[in-house]
Design an enzyme around this catalytic site. Structure first.
Site, PDB file in Angstrom:
ATOM      1  N   GLU A 168      -6.639   3.232  -5.874  1.00  9.75           N
ATOM      2  CA  GLU A 168      -7.883   3.371  -5.141  1.00  9.75           C
ATOM      3  C   GLU A 168      -8.638   4.515  -5.801  1.00  9.75           C
ATOM      4  O   GLU A 168      -8.153   5.644  -5.846  1.00  9.75           O
ATOM      5  CB  GLU A 168      -7.613   3.706  -3.672  1.00  9.75           C
ATOM      6  CG  GLU A 168      -8.907   3.775  -2.879  1.00  9.75           C
ATOM      7  CD  GLU A 168      -8.775   4.534  -1.567  1.00  9.75           C
ATOM      8  OE1 GLU A 168      -7.869   5.349  -1.413  1.00  9.75           O
ATOM      9  OE2 GLU A 168      -9.638   4.302  -0.702  1.00  9.75           O
TER      10      GLU A 168
ATOM     11  N   ASP B 271      -2.836   4.645  -2.774  1.00 12.38           N
ATOM     12  CA  ASP B 271      -3.900   5.131  -1.902  1.00 12.38           C
ATOM     13  C   ASP B 271      -4.392   6.511  -2.340  1.00 12.38           C
ATOM     14  O   ASP B 271      -3.584   7.421  -2.576  1.00 12.38           O
ATOM     15  CB  ASP B 271      -3.333   5.220  -0.472  1.00 12.38           C
ATOM     16  CG  ASP B 271      -4.363   5.705   0.527  1.00 12.38           C
ATOM     17  OD1 ASP B 271      -5.303   4.959   0.791  1.00 12.38           O
ATOM     18  OD2 ASP B 271      -4.222   6.838   1.030  1.00 12.38           O
TER      19      ASP B 271
ATOM     20  N   HIS C 266     -11.168  -2.331   4.412  1.00  9.82           N
ATOM     21  CA  HIS C 266     -10.949  -1.731   5.743  1.00  9.82           C
ATOM     22  C   HIS C 266     -11.669  -0.396   5.908  1.00  9.82           C
ATOM     23  O   HIS C 266     -11.649   0.164   6.999  1.00  9.82           O
ATOM     24  CB  HIS C 266      -9.446  -1.538   5.957  1.00  9.82           C
ATOM     25  CG  HIS C 266      -8.864  -0.535   5.005  1.00  9.82           C
ATOM     26  ND1 HIS C 266      -8.776  -0.773   3.647  1.00  9.82           N
ATOM     27  CD2 HIS C 266      -8.401   0.711   5.193  1.00  9.82           C
ATOM     28  CE1 HIS C 266      -8.279   0.286   3.060  1.00  9.82           C
ATOM     29  NE2 HIS C 266      -8.029   1.208   3.968  1.00  9.82           N
ATOM     30  N   ASP C 267     -12.246   0.125   4.835  1.00 18.35           N
ATOM     31  CA  ASP C 267     -12.938   1.417   4.916  1.00 18.35           C
ATOM     32  C   ASP C 267     -14.452   1.271   4.977  1.00 18.35           C
ATOM     33  O   ASP C 267     -15.178   2.266   4.890  1.00 18.35           O
ATOM     34  CB  ASP C 267     -12.586   2.281   3.694  1.00 18.35           C
ATOM     35  CG  ASP C 267     -11.156   2.796   3.749  1.00 18.35           C
ATOM     36  OD1 ASP C 267     -10.625   2.951   4.865  1.00 18.35           O
ATOM     37  OD2 ASP C 267     -10.572   3.031   2.680  1.00 18.35           O
TER      38      ASP C 267
ATOM     39  N   ASP D 206       0.862  -1.186   0.000  1.00 22.73           N
ATOM     40  CA  ASP D 206       0.000   0.000   0.000  1.00 22.73           C
ATOM     41  C   ASP D 206       0.902   1.242   0.000  1.00 22.73           C
ATOM     42  O   ASP D 206       1.668   1.454   0.936  1.00 22.73           O
ATOM     43  CB  ASP D 206      -0.866  -0.022   1.278  1.00 22.73           C
ATOM     44  CG  ASP D 206      -2.211   0.642   1.091  1.00 22.73           C
ATOM     45  OD1 ASP D 206      -2.279   1.610   0.325  1.00 22.73           O
ATOM     46  OD2 ASP D 206      -3.187   0.197   1.720  1.00 22.73           O
TER      47      ASP D 206
END
Ligand code: GLC
Length: 583
Positions: free
Chosen positions: A288, A234, A355-356, A133
């Site tokens: 993302e 990200d 995870h969001d 990431d």
């Protein structure tokens, strides 16, 4: 002989056309695939590990690399092909690591660089790729670059960030996703405001500066040389900024991506990154965010663009971010629309959780004890039988659920706390707000992995950094390992099936009976191989009539013990998910 066969074939075709003519009209959203460009990042299932919550090896309550090393065999047993791991770099952890203070150093919570290398080797020995990431839309305010930038406007690192000199007056309003006070913050030592799209502690990096870009490529090369196989960029759609900082109209932030994302220069930077890192190191990159629509997404991922290989958009997850149920018709429409737009060129990721977001089964399935297993199996079947690279978030292979956190005191996530403050400031109904937060907060997805029924679900021998979900005795790896009908073993069957049947990766997708209120039916076809996918999204039994049913040859997977096919009619039990091969 040949002529007679041709004639017979023709007659049969005409008869079939006459017979099924009306039903054919129900088929929609036809898409085709032209030629196959085989790639590991298309064929494999990607498994996302939130390292802090996966497995603690030293009893400090935080998951770490050695814990992951202990579980390498488990990870391999899932049949996944790649790992995406959330950030583990040196960080003050204001946003759980999405605020990086040193891109080449490991946060001691996770272990050492040697531990990282051992873990990476463990993955490589098992043929599992590793995706890092890369958080470079912004850094942490504790990064040396920002610390030095604050000292003087003359420092070379000043130009690594976005500043508004205070003598020009107040900066034009910019919305911040995590800071109710807005996207600029003042630094007295250089008399300037800096820009931050996320929290105050996450200053945005200045991608318009070639020196900054070159630093980032060096960081990526550092990790590529260690052997990582790919990068997840990200929040990258926001990386390029209009540095004239024009005024934006009031309320513009409702269309956040349009105003803040996907500036044309972003593509130049991605081209540069491709030439500098992606191509020479033969790594892959996923962003993302995919901009505001198909055109943006194609510009990011089409092969001739030489930018990224994959992107993911938020249309799917957006539809379930509130407790109001989403409509299946909308779900079908979104997936079919995106599939169609990428049927000829480009490649996307498919995901329903990460995870969001809160947990998959709460948002799209049914978390009640009666239906948790079957509905998670159904959703996993869906993800792994669509075109696009499936991303599975850790714990969803077990059907882990949301945790109940009704009061704000227990929340640690900067985003949840920011939303709370903003709701308070706006005088919202806080009872209703907390209900929504409890349902939709990303903290739900960050509870520790449930390994077994011992204390703390076997995640740690210490005090877990986050409360373990109280249902760990009913939902855990040890229990599901031994149950052939568990969510876990169904997931393993699905990853295996996807490996064995290229049609599930590359086959064309065709939606059937778009209007069916309970069943999502579609076909995947590649050369001679045809698969019919039937998913009952309802807690009631339902049935569907399809011409394909009459030519079913074999059941590839089923989350119940039986199927009920009579002629062209198929009945499905609640949340039943079946893949049939047909002629
Ligand atoms: C991305 C991450 C999210 C993080 C944000 C800021 O959206 O997925 O977890 O908070 O970027 O880095």
């Amino acid at each position: 002989m040949i002529k007679r066969n041709v004639l017979a074939h023709l007659i049969l075709t005409v008869l079939l056309l006459l017979f099924f003519g009306c039903k054919e009209q129900q088929k929609e959203e036809v898409s085709t695939s032209s030629g196959i460009d085989r790639q590991w990042w298309k064929e494999g299932t990607l498994y996302q590990i939130y390292p802090q919550s996966f497995k603690d090896s030293n009893g400090d309550g935080f998951g770490d690399f050695r814990g992951i090393i202990e579980e390498l065999d488990y990870i391999e047993s899932l049949g996944i092909s790649a790992i995406w791991m959330n950030p583990f770099f040196k960080s003050p952890l204001v946003d759980n690591g999405y605020d990086v203070a040193d891109y080449r150093a490991i946060h001691p919570r996770y272990g050492t660089m040697e531990d990282f290398e051992e873990m990476l080797k463990g993955f490589q020995d098992r043929g599992i790729k590793f995706v890092l990431d890369v958080v470079v839309n912004h850094s942490s305010d504790e990064h040396e670059w920002f610390q030095k930038a604050k000292t003087s406007r003359d420092h070379k690192y000043y130009k690594y960030f976005h500043w508004w000199p205070a003598e020009k007056g107040d900066p034009p309003h910019r919305h911040s996703l995590f800071d109710t006070e807005g996207g600029w913050d003042y630094v007295a030592s250089n008399n300037s405001y800096y820009l931050h799209t996320f929290a105050e502690a996450q200053p945005d990096l200045n991608w318009e500066n070639p020196e900054l870009r070159s630093e980032v490529y060096d960081i990526m090369k550092f990790w590529a040389e260690k052997g990582v196989n790919g990068f997840r960029l990200d929040a990258f759609q926001f990386a390029s900024k209009d540095t004239t900082y024009p005024e934006f109209p009031e309320g513009h932030e409702k269309d956040f991506i349009k105003w803040y994302g996907m500036r044309p220069e972003l593509h130049d930077y991605l081209n540069e990154m491709y030439t500098e890192v992606i191509e020479p190191y033969n790594v892959f990159a996923v962003a993302e965010g995919a901009g505001s629509g198909f055109e943006d997404a194609h510009d990011l991922v089409d092969a001739n663009r030489k930018e990224l290989q994959v992107a993911y958009h938020f249309d799917y997850v957006g539809m379930s971010s509130t407790p109001e149920r989403y409509e299946l018709s909308q779900f079908k429409e979104v997936f079919s629309r995106w599939d169609k737009a990428f049927s000829e060129n480009g490649w996307l990721a498919i995901f329903l959780s990460n995870h969001d977001n809160s947990r998959l089964v709460n948002r799209f399935g049914n978390p009640s004890p009666e239906f948790r297993t079957v509905s998670t199996q159904m959703l996993n079947t869906f993800l792994l039988s669509m075109r696009g690279t499936p991303y599975t978030y850790f714990g969803d292979e077990l059907g882990m659920t949301n945790i109940d956190m009704p009061t704000i005191e227990e929340y640690v996530d900067i985003s949840a706390i920011g939303e709370y403050k903003s709701a308070l400031a706006q005088g919202k109904d806080m009872v209703e707000f907390m209900e929504r937060l409890n349902y939709g907060s990303r903290e739900n997805a960050r509870t520790p992995m449930q390994w077994n029924d011992t204390e703390n679900a076997g995640f740690t021998e210490g005090k877990p950094w986050k409360r373990v979900n109280s249902n760990y005795k009913q939902i855990n790896v040890a229990l599901q390992n031994n149950d052939p009908n568990s969510v876990l073993n169904h997931f393993r069957k699905m990853t295996q099936l996807r490996k064995e049947h290229l049609v599930l990766v590359y086959g064309t997708y065709q939606l059937l009976q778009k209007e069916h209120p309970e069943i999502y039916a579609f076909t995947r076809m590649l050369d001679q191989e045809k698969v019919l996918v039937l998913l009952n999204f309802s807690s009631e039994a339902s049935s569907i009539t399809l011409p394909e049913a009459a030519s079913i040859q074999e059941t590839l997977i089923n989350n119940y013990n039986s199927t009920n096919v009579k002629g062209d009619s198929i009945s499905l039990l609640p949340y039943q998910a079946v893949l049939f091969k047909f002629n």
